[in-house]
Design an enzyme around this catalytic site. Structure first.
Site, PDB file in Angstrom:
ATOM      1  CG  ASN A  79       8.390  11.394  12.217  1.00 19.43           C
ATOM      2  OD1 ASN A  79       8.348  10.394  12.942  1.00 19.43           O
ATOM      3  ND2 ASN A  79       7.597  12.452  12.403  1.00 19.43           N
ATOM      4  CD1 TRP A  80      10.896   5.777   9.288  1.00 17.04           C
ATOM      5  CD2 TRP A  80      11.044   3.823  10.381  1.00 17.04           C
ATOM      6  NE1 TRP A  80      11.972   5.096   8.787  1.00 17.04           N
ATOM      7  CE2 TRP A  80      12.096   3.890   9.437  1.00 17.04           C
ATOM      8  CE3 TRP A  80      10.953   2.681  11.181  1.00 17.04           C
ATOM      9  CZ2 TRP A  80      13.023   2.863   9.278  1.00 17.04           C
ATOM     10  CZ3 TRP A  80      11.878   1.663  11.019  1.00 17.04           C
ATOM     11  CH2 TRP A  80      12.904   1.753  10.077  1.00 17.04           C
ATOM     12  CE  LYS A  81       4.573  11.913  10.632  1.00 18.93           C
ATOM     13  NZ  LYS A  81       3.567  12.841  10.146  1.00 18.93           N
ATOM     14  CG  HIS A 136       5.806  15.694  14.812  1.00 14.72           C
ATOM     15  ND1 HIS A 136       4.460  15.621  14.529  1.00 14.72           N
ATOM     16  CD2 HIS A 136       6.461  15.548  13.635  1.00 14.72           C
ATOM     17  CE1 HIS A 136       4.310  15.426  13.231  1.00 14.72           C
ATOM     18  NE2 HIS A 136       5.507  15.375  12.657  1.00 14.72           N
ATOM     19  CD  GLU A 193       1.815  13.508  13.246  1.00  9.22           C
ATOM     20  OE1 GLU A 193       2.569  12.586  13.617  1.00  9.22           O
ATOM     21  OE2 GLU A 193       1.707  13.846  12.044  1.00  9.22           O
ATOM     22  CD  GLU A 250       7.636  18.298  10.468  1.00  7.32           C
ATOM     23  OE1 GLU A 250       8.067  17.543   9.594  1.00  7.32           O
ATOM     24  OE2 GLU A 250       7.006  17.894  11.458  1.00  7.32           O
ATOM     25  N   GLY A 302       1.204  15.364   5.984  1.00  3.26           N
ATOM     26  CA  GLY A 302       0.380  14.214   5.624  1.00  3.26           C
ATOM     27  C   GLY A 302      -0.844  14.583   4.788  1.00  3.26           C
ATOM     28  CB  SER A 319       3.199  16.894   1.669  1.00  4.47           C
ATOM     29  OG  SER A 319       2.080  16.557   2.475  1.00  4.47           O
ATOM     30  N   GLY A 342       7.909  12.317   6.493  1.00  2.71           N
ATOM     31  CA  GLY A 342       6.998  11.359   7.117  1.00  2.71           C
ATOM     32  C   GLY A 342       6.645  10.232   6.149  1.00  2.71           C
ATOM     33  N   GLY A 343       5.506  10.368   5.480  1.00  3.27           N
ATOM     34  CA  GLY A 343       4.996   9.317   4.596  1.00  3.27           C
ATOM     35  C   GLY A 343       6.031   8.755   3.626  1.00  3.27           C
TER      36      GLY A 343
HETATM   37  P1  PGA Z   1       4.665  14.023   5.947  1.00  2.00           P
HETATM   38  O1  PGA Z   1       5.080  14.178   7.499  1.00  2.00           O
HETATM   39  O2  PGA Z   1       5.959  13.996   5.171  1.00  2.00           O
HETATM   40  O3  PGA Z   1       3.943  12.702   5.876  1.00  2.00           O
HETATM   41  O4  PGA Z   1       3.817  15.179   5.602  1.00  2.00           O
HETATM   42  C1  PGA Z   1       6.140  14.991   7.891  1.00  2.00           C
HETATM   43  C2  PGA Z   1       6.261  14.980   9.397  1.00  2.00           C
HETATM   44  O5  PGA Z   1       5.220  14.982  10.062  1.00  2.00           O
HETATM   45  O6  PGA Z   1       7.372  14.967   9.952  1.00  2.00           O
END
Ligand code: PGA
Length: 252
Positions: free
Chosen positions: A9-11, A97, A99, A169, A175, A215, A236-237
């Site tokens: 997930n590049w966000k 998600h 966010e 999640e 993150g 994470s 994500g990251g």
């Molecule tokens: P993260 O994000 O790996 O940076 O914690 C995961 C996500 O939000 O899908």
């Protein structure tokens, strides 16, 4: 049997050229060494979709968006419809998600609408659920996840559930560098599979891919993925660097 998936997930990261470069590096790697144990999905910003679609030529690599509109078409300035996402060559869309839930106030009813419109347009959905820290501390995490799934997903038919991937999640792990322990992940994943079983029966439950996100990185992926109800990750990251993302795929 359900499949393993590692989805990046590049966000809201990577400009157009940077995104293409990342997709190309990942593609080149999997051309030389195909991912045999999992499907690999890149969930890019909308503007990258079509170009990344033509970049992904390696077997087992797929493309997804990170959101879509709840309406089919029309005067919704700034929105991108499920049909538009599908027309780029994307196969998946992430919905729900945390966010989107927290910053854009997307609730279960809206998400249910989005899930339906995504499926109606031939997309598969990676549906996210998970509790915030206060809910875990108050031991409400099972209740929270159950409600998100019941209201967001469980109006679907068994047939439609074949096109759903669930991503657990825990919001406190996204993150933050904090990860759910493999035991905490397994406990929730097996609870989720139990809910799918109650609602749709054993065969749908056995076939539903449930991803862990929060994470996840090269150093912890193998241990988390080794749990019986963890079928991969939503990353994500660590999805923003080809070598880290590839190392996570290789953790299978
Ligand atoms: P993260 O994000 O790996 O940076 O914690 C995961 C996500 O939000 O899908």
């Amino acid at each position: 049997m359900r499949k393993n998936i590692v989805a990046g997930n590049w966000k809201m990261n990577k400009n157009f050229q940077e995104g293409l470069d990342l997709a190309k590096s990942i593609n080149n790697y999997f051309i030389s060494k195909p991912a045999e144990k999992s499907e690999v999905i890149l969930c890019t910003p909308f503007i990258h979709l079509q170009s990344v679609a033509s970049t992904l030529t390696a077997k087992g690599l797929s493309l997804g968006a990170q959101n879509c509109a709840s309406e089919a078409a029309g005067a919704y300035t700034g929105e991108v419809s499920a049909a538009m996402v599908k027309s780029t060559g994307a196969e998946y869309v992430i919905l729900g998600h945390s966010e989107r839930r927290s910053y854009y106030h997307e609730d279960d009813a809206l998400l249910n609408k989005k899930v339906n419109i995504a499926l109606a347009n031939g997309l598969k959905v990676i549906f996210c659920c998970g509790e915030v820290k206060e809910e875990r501390v108050a031991e409400k995490h099972f209740e929270v996840v159950k409600k998100q799934l019941t209201d967001g997903l469980f109006t679907l038919s068994s047939d439609e559930m074949k096109n759903i991937v669930i991503a657990y999640e825990p919001v406190w792990a996204i993150g933050t560098g904090l990860t759910a322990s493999p035991e905490q992940a397994e406990e929730m994943h097996s609870f989720i599979r139990g809910l799918v079983n109650e609602k749709y029966g054993k065969s749908v439950a056995d076939d539903t891919t449930i991803l862990y996100g929060g994470s996840c990185k090269p150093s912890n992926a193998a241990e988390i993925f080794s749990k019986p109800d963890v079928d991969g990750g939503l990353i994500g990251g660590a999805a923003l660097k080809a070598e880290d993302f590839i190392a996570i795929v290789e953790a299978f």
